[in-house]
Scaffold this active site. Structure first.
Site: not given
Length: 873
Positions: A530, A533-534, A536-538, A651
């Site tokens: 879903i 990012g820096g 990893g995957k979610v 961020d």
């Protein structure tokens, strides 16, 4: 009779038929034709211009006069247009700022046409006039100085009118000078006349860079290529079309083409409102020799402003030369830019021929020479024989993207009833403001007494007042495996291990074995991703046993800062708990893997809901965007104030603001967060390497590497503009003035015209008072120097204030300065806030976290936080 004579006769017949077919058209909503200064109606062709003193027009006329031209001073016209001369025999002359106010029945795009002819007048020197013309939203003409000429001047603008009234204001610029106008037209147009999508088709080689939000457009040229001139009566929207002969340049041989068949209008493509039949039934074709020469091109040159400007160029095509599909290939160039390569119209129409079609392009900046040159040719090898059709063009429209300088001038109608109404509004606002002050004061006293009753004494609180507190002390650094840090709890078990039970069993934290996460994500199925990012995957995951849906963020082996972000997030979120922060459910440091588990936010990120497509990502309403931004501000305020040392997110961006089931905004992704300066030690900033996302980073922080909480304020200001305008922060596809959202929006905010850049999907919802305060808040957040930006609590209050102004049942007291109002109500002592917060949190000076539930809000600067959020519970 030769071919040329036959073609001219045929074109005349087609033009007559088109005029008769379209003359009966009347815009369904708004249709104002005004003969200024006239005492009687003026007929021009089949249109009737009414006097400007009629009941349909509101004129601010204390300083205006109706003037008539003496015999012989009106402009000369051809016999066919002789009746148009009568339109320039009268004028309304203004000796002071004055306006026309027109009721708009259907907000949306409108053509606004202004007619000027400075005829000789014994009372005023119209030729020497210098004046500006503006609406409530845009400056149309900044300094118009008509020279004495035998030709009338007509300006045509395409405006997006959002309100229920259009006010056209005329302001003389010279001392003792005048302004004037001969005629005014305001005509509503179809919503789809100017496409708002970035591109209408996806043909290879096309570069249709039409921005989603168009500024006002001023017509520069409208040309019927290869066909006759078309008067207003021959166009459904009463546009005039010129012939192209005077704009042709070069020595190539061309020929005019006339089509006497039936035009095939296709659904979703051009209609008769886009151009009349005669435009699509005539064209100019490049004459090709038997030996193919790809260097041959038709060319038209148009004079434009010498100052580089952006122009929207619309090309009209209709394949009236082919008898079979896929034989015609067209290339188009504008100056040195390639616009279209190998355009096959029959491919667009799935084999259909003779169907009207248009394409829009934006020329980001015209040449400083003041010329735009358009070339049409073909590089296709198919055109090797003179018997095959050569490139054609049917019509050209060039419209300047109107970024006029100067400030908007608005002169509202000044009748007695309006004055009384305004007085009642002012008195009502003052009384309402006084009532709010009184209510807020009572509320502060009530909440203070309620706190004293609800909060236990410091001696009665347990050492671990929050379920996340013990997690901080249970971590021990054991080893490094594959470059990642490994943490261990007091006891390892095959299944999820509770790390802290604390006072509330509703939100325990867990250490999860990697096998459990593998099962929950179906072995990390890519279809469950879903986000990324820096770190990893979610993944969207369902925990076995409980069936709870969570979001699992798995560290990527390529991530060079995964371990640092992992430790930051676990250490930070285990000590903080707030309804506007995305909760950490647990973590995994098993089998050489690092993963974080969060509560699943079913509506995704604010960014996805601003730019997503499909029913699952329906655009947010204005109220929902406000609530999401306000929620994010509350979460950031908690970070800045809950602990003795502020936590700076670093961020803040729309993709890191997630929306829960109720579309409340929650701040996420704390991997770059770090502790801020310690006021007790006299620190004003922390020096650190610059981290963040392009377009959102505080420029002062990027320049000096000095980080403060005001850096988060700046980033949130960018998000506020993003939510309002519904476009990316940086979009290099747009014309140069529009690429950077912050610069573009602040430009219009500084001119008091922020409404020009509001996302058109929500423009009708935004109340002017709410927009004014929202724009002021965003502009203050985006101040160049951090010292000039508001604190986050001021931002929270301002957004609450905007929501009250937006609410139909709220008080409209736009003259009250919300920030000053907040400071008058808030307790005076900063130290008392911090002491109160620490006592309520059960935290001392060591910076331990806050409690969960209702008491979380109490920790936010004491009474102020309760006061701000009382309406949102």
């Amino acid at each position: 009779m030769d071919k040329l004579q036959f073609a001219l006769i045929l074109m005349g017949i087609i033009s007559t038929l088109c005029c008769s077919n379209t003359a009966a058209y009347t815009p369904a909503a708004d249709n104002y034709l005004i003969s200024c200064g006239s005492s009687a109606s003026t007929t021009v062709g089949q249109r009737v211009f009414v006097p400007d003193d009629s009941s349909s027009v509101t004129l601010t006329s204390p300083h205006s006069a109706a003037m008539s031209a003496p015999p012989g001073s009106a402009p000369d016209f051809d016999d066919a247009d002789a009746d148009a001369a009568s339109l320039y025999k009268t004028a309304r002359v203004f000796t002071a700022p004055s306006s026309y106010a027109l009721k708009i029945r259907r907000p949306g795009r409108h053509f606004v046409r202004l007619h000027f002819f400075p005829f000789e007048c014994p009372s005023y020197d119209l030729a020497a006039a210098t004046f500006k013309v503006s609406t409530q939203d845009a400056v149309l003409i900044d300094a118009f100085a008509p020279a004495h000429t035998s030709e009338p001047v007509r300006y045509e603008f395409l405006l997006d009118v959002a309100g229920d009234t259009l006010v056209l204001t005329f302001v003389p610029l010279a001392a003792g000078g005048v302004a004037f106008v001969n005629a005014v037209e305001v005509v509503s147009v179809p919503d789809d006349l100017m496409a708002s999508a970035p591109a209408r088709t996806s043909l290879p080689g096309q570069q249709q860079l039409v921005p989603a939000v168009l500024p006002p457009l001023r017509t520069a040229y409208r040309v019927n290529v290869g066909g006759p001139a078309v008067a207003a009566d021959g166009d459904t929207l009463w546009r005039d079309w010129d012939t192209d002969q005077s704009y042709l340049v070069g020595s190539v041989i061309t020929r005019k083409v006339v089509y006497d068949g039936r035009l095939n209008y296709l659904a979703g493509e051009a209609t008769r409102d886009d151009a009349p039949d005669i435009v699509y039934a005539t064209a100019r074709e490049l004459t090709m020799s038997s030996r193919f020469d790809s260097s041959k091109q038709m060319a038209w040159q148009f004079g434009v402003d010498e100052q580089p400007s952006s122009y929207l160029i619309r090309f009209h095509w209709c394949d009236i030369v082919n008898r079979a599909p896929h034989l015609l290939q067209i290339d188009v160039y504008v100056d040195s830019h390639t616009v279209v390569r190998d355009l096959d119209l029959s491919t667009v129409g799935n084999g259909t021929l003779a169907f009207p079609y248009y394409m829009d392009f934006v020329l980001g900046s015209s040449d400083a020479s003041g010329k735009i040159t358009i070339y049409v040719g073909s590089s296709s090898v198919m055109n090797t024989s003179s018997t095959l059709p050569a490139p054609i063009l049917n019509g050209i429209e060039i419209m300047k993207m109107h970024f006029a300088s100067g400030s908007v001038a608005v002169v509202e109608p000044s009748d007695g009833s309006k004055k009384k109404q305004n007085l009642a509004i002012v008195l009502g606002s003052i009384c309402g403001a006084c009532a709010v002050v009184s209510i807020a004061a009572v509320l502060v006293i009530f909440l203070r007494k309620k706190e004293d009753k609800l909060l236990p004494s410091p001696s009665s609180q347990s050492p671990s007042s929050t379920p996340w507190m013990p997690l901080l002390n249970r971590f021990s650094l054991r080893s490094r495996r594959h470059g990642s840090l490994t943490f261990a709890a007091d006891k390892d078990t095959p299944s999820a291990t509770p790390i802290a039970a604390g006072r509330s069993a509703s939100a325990p934290s867990y250490r999860f074995p990697f096998a459990v996460l593998r099962e929950a994500t179906n072995n990390f199925d890519e279809r469950l991703v879903i986000g990324a990012g820096g770190f990893g995957k979610v993944y969207r995951a369902v925990l076995p046993g409980s069936g709870a849906t969570v979001a699992v963020k798995r560290a990527s082996p390529e991530s060079r800062q995964g371990a640092r972000e992992f430790r930051t997030e676990v250490g930070l979120l285990s000590g903080l708990r707030h309804r506007h922060l995305v909760p950490l459910v647990g973590y995994c440091d098993d089998a050489g893997e690092l993963a974080l588990l969060y509560e699943y936010m079913e509506h995704g990120s604010l960014r996805s809901r601003l730019y997503g497509s499909g029913a699952a990502a329906a655009p947010l309403t204005w109220a929902q965007r406000l609530e999401a931004c306000a929620g994010a501000a509350r979460g950031l305020l908690y970070l800045h104030t809950a602990l003795s040392t502020p936590v700076i997110h670093r961020d803040v961006k729309s993709s890191n603001i997630l929306l829960d089931g109720g579309l409340a905004g929650r701040v996420a992704d704390f991997g770059l967060s770090r502790s801020g300066p310690e006021p007790e030690l006299g620190e004003t900033h922390v020096s650190t390497a610059v981290k963040g996302s392009f377009g959102y980073v505080d420029p002062e922080y990027a320049r000096t590497r000095k980080l403060t909480a005001k850096s988060d304020v700046y980033s949130l200001g960018v998000v506020l503009l993003e939510a309002l305008c519904g476009r990316p922060v940086v979009d290099p596809r747009l014309p140069k003035p529009m690429v950077n959202l912050v610069e573009w929006a602040l430009h219009w905010q500084g001119r008091g015209e922020l409404g020009k850049v509001v996302d058109r999907r929500i423009a009708a919802e935004v109340r002017p008072q709410a927009l004014a305060k929202y724009g002021e808040t965003a502009a203050r957040c985006l101040a160049e120097r951090g010292a000039n930006r508001p604190a986050m609590e001021d931002v929270v209050w301002s957004l609450q204030f905007v929501m009250r102004l937006q609410d139909d049942s709220g008080l409209d007291f736009s003259d009250v300065n919300s920030l000053n109002f907040m400071h008058e109500l808030a307790p005076a002592s900063e130290d008392s806030h911090r002491r109160s917060s620490q006592e309520e949190d059960g935290a001392g000076g060591d910076g331990d976290g806050a409690t969960d539930g209702e008491f979380t809000d109490v920790s936010m600067r004491g009474v102020f936080w309760q006061m701000v959020n009382v309406g949102g519970r």
